[in-house]
Write a protein that holds these residues in place. Structure first.
Motif, mmCIF file in Angstrom:
data_model
loop_
_atom_site.group_PDB
_atom_site.id
_atom_site.type_symbol
_atom_site.label_atom_id
_atom_site.label_comp_id
_atom_site.label_asym_id
_atom_site.label_seq_id
_atom_site.Cartn_x
_atom_site.Cartn_y
_atom_site.Cartn_z
ATOM 1 N N THR A 162 0.853 -1.182 0.000
ATOM 2 C CA THR A 162 0.000 0.000 0.000
ATOM 3 C C THR A 162 0.887 1.230 0.000
ATOM 4 O O THR A 162 1.731 1.414 0.884
ATOM 5 C CB THR A 162 -0.918 0.030 1.237
ATOM 6 O OG1 THR A 162 -1.719 -1.153 1.264
ATOM 7 C CG2 THR A 162 -1.818 1.248 1.188
ATOM 8 N N ASN A 257 -6.115 -1.582 -5.979
ATOM 9 C CA ASN A 257 -7.051 -0.666 -5.325
ATOM 10 C C ASN A 257 -6.527 0.765 -5.433
ATOM 11 O O ASN A 257 -5.399 1.056 -5.015
ATOM 12 C CB ASN A 257 -7.216 -1.062 -3.853
ATOM 13 C CG ASN A 257 -8.304 -0.275 -3.149
ATOM 14 O OD1 ASN A 257 -8.522 0.897 -3.427
ATOM 15 N ND2 ASN A 257 -8.969 -0.915 -2.217
ATOM 16 N N SER A 259 -7.610 4.641 -4.240
ATOM 17 C CA SER A 259 -8.537 5.343 -3.338
ATOM 18 C C SER A 259 -8.137 6.804 -3.211
ATOM 19 O O SER A 259 -6.952 7.165 -3.297
ATOM 20 C CB SER A 259 -8.539 4.698 -1.943
ATOM 21 O OG SER A 259 -8.975 3.367 -1.995
ATOM 22 N N TYR A 260 -9.159 7.629 -2.972
ATOM 23 C CA TYR A 260 -8.921 9.052 -2.722
ATOM 24 C C TYR A 260 -9.801 9.469 -1.554
ATOM 25 O O TYR A 260 -11.001 9.198 -1.524
ATOM 26 C CB TYR A 260 -9.239 9.890 -3.965
ATOM 27 C CG TYR A 260 -8.872 11.344 -3.807
ATOM 28 C CD1 TYR A 260 -7.569 11.769 -3.971
ATOM 29 C CD2 TYR A 260 -9.846 12.290 -3.483
ATOM 30 C CE1 TYR A 260 -7.222 13.106 -3.814
ATOM 31 C CE2 TYR A 260 -9.512 13.622 -3.322
ATOM 32 C CZ TYR A 260 -8.201 14.017 -3.487
ATOM 33 O OH TYR A 260 -7.868 15.332 -3.323
ATOM 34 N N ASP A 261 -9.193 10.142 -0.585
ATOM 35 C CA ASP A 261 -9.900 10.580 0.619
ATOM 36 C C ASP A 261 -10.275 12.051 0.516
ATOM 37 O O ASP A 261 -9.455 12.896 0.119
ATOM 38 C CB ASP A 261 -9.022 10.380 1.865
ATOM 39 C CG ASP A 261 -8.728 8.921 2.133
ATOM 40 O OD1 ASP A 261 -9.594 8.086 1.824
ATOM 41 O OD2 ASP A 261 -7.632 8.610 2.643
ATOM 42 N N THR A 273 -14.470 8.572 1.119
ATOM 43 C CA THR A 273 -13.442 7.868 0.354
ATOM 44 C C THR A 273 -14.075 7.272 -0.889
ATOM 45 O O THR A 273 -15.100 6.584 -0.815
ATOM 46 C CB THR A 273 -12.793 6.739 1.186
ATOM 47 O OG1 THR A 273 -12.227 7.283 2.378
ATOM 48 C CG2 THR A 273 -11.707 6.048 0.392
ATOM 49 N N SER A 275 -13.231 4.759 -4.171
ATOM 50 C CA SER A 275 -12.265 3.711 -4.507
ATOM 51 C C SER A 275 -12.647 3.011 -5.801
ATOM 52 O O SER A 275 -13.830 2.812 -6.097
ATOM 53 C CB SER A 275 -12.180 2.663 -3.391
ATOM 54 O OG SER A 275 -11.798 3.239 -2.166
ATOM 55 N N ILE A 277 -11.647 -0.680 -7.592
ATOM 56 C CA ILE A 277 -11.052 -1.954 -7.184
ATOM 57 C C ILE A 277 -11.136 -2.938 -8.340
ATOM 58 O O ILE A 277 -12.179 -3.105 -8.966
ATOM 59 C CB ILE A 277 -11.779 -2.537 -5.957
ATOM 60 C CG1 ILE A 277 -11.786 -1.531 -4.801
ATOM 61 C CG2 ILE A 277 -11.137 -3.848 -5.514
ATOM 62 C CD1 ILE A 277 -12.697 -1.912 -3.661
#
Length: 324
Positions: A162, A257, A259-261, A273, A275, A277
């Motif tokens: 990650t 994966n 993702s953006y927060d 969030t 995502s 996938i």
């Protein structure tokens, strides 16, 4: 009876972690069916007997490779291996226990072996290793099914990473199995009917290249494709499964994966969030012409057999998570 030794260690304020387990499991008094004595009025009776030993190692490593204010990289690796040994069964058991018998493929249990031992018909060969043909030029197979390998992988390995940069994160998981054997009845039957690419190539080449010998000692280096792949040869259900036995080793990109927060503290929503996938995306390496982890059914006895099984599916997903 089981014996297990292990530990869970953390170093440098949790930057590196090690989880290690060494185990040995002895299973006794298996449920075994035996043929009943003649005249007893029964065909079988059951006893508790036998001794099976499983031993192995499980290891998990995790660490933070990079940890800065705006960027971090975390990695996790797991490793496992298991060795199985059938030490004893029962003194009255004269023949191996057949767990699965699928037309040219058998999974047997016998003393001195291991759970998952595979037996198939092989090419009948002479002392020089040449394939033996009959007087008509047909390929001959061994009378009995012979050991070809074990269906269980020698070891399993997983690697999960990650990477985070500010509010963006990227993760990927690689799963792999090394060793073990699988058998494809699908390939054998398609060849037997002459509808596979393999048989088309053989026909275009004018036959199949072979190192064989006739009963009179004449060497044969090419054989007609139909004669080789027909039911008299290696194809079809009960043919020679030696050329359709593959290594179970495979390495796959199991998951990716993105993702953006979002930080939304000025509203009722605290954070969110989004995502993307993807799962089971592609193989980095495999020997078998099918997914060796997809099996005929859920029975443990058919975990190494491909018989027109449904192909594995690549999936893509989208998620949106809100925290209040």
């Amino acid at each position: 009876h089981s014996l297990e030794f292990g530990g869970d260690w953390r170093f440098w304020n949790g930057i590196v972690g090690v989880d290690f387990t060494l185990y040995k499991i002895i299973s006794r008094d298996q449920f075994i069916s035996l043929p009943a004595p003649s005249g007893s009025g029964y065909t079988n009776y059951f006893v508790n007997a036998g001794k099976i030993v499983n031993s192995g190692i499980e290891l998990a490593l995790n660490g933070t490779c990079i940890r800065k204010d705006n960027f971090s990289w975390q990695t996790f690796m797991n490793f496992s291996t298991n060795k199985n040994k059938i030490v004893t069964l029962h003194p009255d058991l004269k023949e191996p226990i057949v767990l699965s018998d699928n037309e040219g493929y058998q999974l047997l249990i016998k003393e001195g072996g291991s759970f998952g031992d595979l037996y198939v018909h092989k090419f009948l060969r002479d002392e020089q290793g040449r394939i033996v043909l009959d007087a008509n030029g047909d390929v001959l197979k061994t009378t009995n099914k012979e050991y070809i390998g074990n269906s269980n992988p020698r070891l399993s390995l997983g690697l999960n990473n990650t990477l985070r940069y500010k509010k963006l994160s990227f993760g990927f998981l690689i799963n792999s199995k090394f060793g073990g054997k699988v058998v494809s009845q699908t390939e054998a039957m398609l060849d037997g009917y002459g509808v596979s690419k393999r048989t088309a190539i053989a026909r275009d080449k004018g036959g199949v290249d072979i190192n064989a010998v006739l009963p009179d000692g004449t060497e044969v280096h090419k054989i007609d494709a139909r004669q080789y792949y027909s039911s008299q040869g290696i194809g079809d259900r009960n043919g020679i499964k030696e050329p359709y036995t593959y290594d179970r080793t495979n390495i796959r990109l199991a998951q990716v994966n993105f993702s953006y927060d979002f930080k939304l503290r000025n509203y009722a929503i605290n954070s969110a969030t989004i995502s993307l996938i993807g799962q089971n995306l592609f193989f980095l390496y495999k020997d078998a012409p099918f997914d060796p982890e997809i099996t005929l059914n859920t029975l443990i006895s058919d975990q190494a057999l491909d018989n027109f099984t449904i192909p594995s599916t690549r999936t893509f997903g989208f998620s949106f998570k809100i925290n209040f």
